[in-house]
Enzyme design. Structure first.
Site, PDB file in Angstrom:
ATOM      1  N   GLY A  69       0.803  -1.213   0.000  1.00 36.80           N
ATOM      2  CA  GLY A  69       0.000   0.000   0.000  1.00 36.80           C
ATOM      3  C   GLY A  69       0.840   1.267   0.000  1.00 36.80           C
ATOM      4  O   GLY A  69       0.520   2.250  -0.679  1.00 36.80           O
ATOM      5  N   SER A 143      -5.610   8.321   5.516  1.00 36.89           N
ATOM      6  CA  SER A 143      -4.291   7.721   5.717  1.00 36.89           C
ATOM      7  C   SER A 143      -3.192   8.756   5.516  1.00 36.89           C
ATOM      8  O   SER A 143      -3.198   9.514   4.537  1.00 36.89           O
ATOM      9  CB  SER A 143      -4.088   6.561   4.741  1.00 36.89           C
ATOM     10  OG  SER A 143      -2.744   6.132   4.744  1.00 36.89           O
ATOM     11  N   ASP A 295      -0.859   1.036  13.459  1.00 37.09           N
ATOM     12  CA  ASP A 295      -0.232  -0.263  13.190  1.00 37.09           C
ATOM     13  C   ASP A 295       0.122  -1.021  14.463  1.00 37.09           C
ATOM     14  O   ASP A 295       0.461  -2.208  14.403  1.00 37.09           O
ATOM     15  CB  ASP A 295       1.030  -0.086  12.335  1.00 37.09           C
ATOM     16  CG  ASP A 295       0.693   0.191  10.878  1.00 37.09           C
ATOM     17  OD1 ASP A 295      -0.457  -0.052  10.476  1.00 37.09           O
ATOM     18  OD2 ASP A 295       1.588   0.653  10.136  1.00 37.09           O
TER      19      ASP A 295
END
Length: 416
Positions: A69, A143, A295
């Site tokens: 990504g 993001s 994360d």
């Protein structure tokens, strides 16, 4: 394939961590925009960085970034300002991960980007050319990779870039890390108010650059120490006190779960060893907002449940568009192991301490997501053993994880 992992009686080992994927991928894009020269040193050897290196080196007509990504977002912006025509694509999952916001922003700046398939998703056809730049406004709650992708091309835009972020800003440490690495290559980029970043039209300067090791990878060893006995101790290499990596916050959060961090040296900018040990003091309940370090969420969901520490974790809205829908994956896999998790509007995960009957001989599915395997493997320290399906997904960020486990005394049995 399935791995059955059995923990050692005592964990006492020195681990050479992989280098940071996040820093490596940013440094590679900036290095390419600076005109090249010697590659950054101590680059990550993970899948995501490997596809980035090959794409920037070979620049094929069709660039397949597989499941990376970061590479999809960063290379999309890079290709938009680099002369040439390319199609960028990836795995089936990647072709269902949204990219419209970045494409719209690049088009606003004058870029020529077309969808080669479904509108709003990869693959993309990009015709690169010099762009003017200027002022642009995007939501701050997306993001940070979209934001970093735009920032990194800022110095090569004729008029630079003035990026205004609206609403709540998530993952701010990742944005700050991008700005810091840009500055290391001579860029003038800074926050000019609480929600605006200004990048001057000043080209990057080529230079040698060394990559710090990965704090995200360190989190799984913190988890093992937290779940191990009082004599558990691990020494990690190549980390820095005052690191710009967002996931370096792991040291503070794990201090609440009884893990002490001791640096070999606290000299700024100098990689050193970090010793992890148990201090025995654990909070009875943990509430934490992972908006700046999403994360790490899987690590703490698994660890807290195994320790019997109820939790409420917020700021998890980006987990649904990662390698898998991590919210649903965590609920499903923790349920198989006997823990009933509840999510709130896809933004929070809550565990009240509620248990259910675990499935006999349950194996953890990984959903093509490296962090599922990495976060669940440390459960062996608490339960003696754990089963992981499709364990090779760890190559996305930590290729030698299983070898590191074996070197530290874990036994790994392979079931085909």
């Amino acid at each position: 394939m399935q791995y059955e992992i059995t923990a050692p009686a005592v964990l006492n080992h020195t681990v050479d961590l992989p280098s940071s994927k996040s820093v490596s991928n940013r440094a590679l894009i900036i290095h390419a925009l600076s005109g090249g020269g010697m590659l950054p040193q101590n680059l990550s050897d993970c899948d995501d960085t490997d596809v980035m290196i090959k794409a920037l080196r070979d620049m094929p007509e069709v660039i397949d970034i597989k499941a990376a990504g970061t590479a999809m977002r960063f290379l999309t912006a890079y290709l938009a300002v680099t002369p040439g025509r390319h199609t960028i694509t990836g795995t089936e999952r990647m072709r269902h991960r949204p990219i419209r916001l970045l494409v719209d922003a690049l088009r606003y700046l004058g870029a020529e980007v077309e969808y080669a398939g479904e509108e709003g998703y990869p693959p993309l056809r990009i015709t690169g050319r010099p762009l003017d730049g200027g002022r642009i406004e995007i939501p701050g709650n997306v993001s940070s990779q979209y934001i970093s992708a735009l920032l990194m091309i800022g110095p090569v835009l004729r008029d630079g870039l003035r990026l205004h972020l609206t609403g709540d800003i998530i993952s701010r440490p990742y944005i700050d890390m991008t700005l810091w690495i840009m500055g290391e290559f001579g860029a003038e980029a800074e926050w000019t108010d609480i929600s605006t970043i200004t990048v001057a039209p000043k080209p990057y300067a080529a230079r040698g650059y060394n990559i710090e090791n990965d704090w995200s990878a360190a989190s799984y060893w913190y988890e093992m120490v937290a779940l191990g006995g009082r004599d558990s101790e691990v020494t990690l290499t190549g980390l820095m006190d005052g690191s710009k990596q967002g996931d370096s916050s792991v040291r503070y959060i794990f201090s609440l779960l009884g893990v002490k961090t001791t640096f070999g040296t606290t000299e700024e900018g100098v990689p050193t060893t970090v010793r992890l040990s148990r201090n025995g003091h654990c909070v009875p309940r943990l509430e934490y907002d992972f908006i700046n370090s999403p994360d790490l969420a899987q690590t703490f969901v698994v660890c807290c449940a195994a320790l019997g520490v109820p939790f409420r974790f917020t700021g998890l809205q980006t987990l649904r568009i990662k390698e898998t829908d991590r919210i649903e994956a965590l609920k499903r896999e923790m349920g198989k192991l006997g823990y009933v998790l509840r999510d709130v509007e896809g933004r929070e995960l809550v565990w009240s301490g509620e248990r259910c009957e675990p499935l006999p001989d349950a194996a953890v599915d990984t959903y093509d997501d490296h962090r599922m395997a990495l976060a669940f493997a440390p459960l062996a320290m608490k339960w003696g053993r754990v089963r992981i399906n499709n364990p090779h997904v760890v190559t996305k960020s930590y290729p030698h994880f299983w070898n590191d486990l074996k070197s530290s005394g874990f036994a790994i049995d392979i079931h085909e």
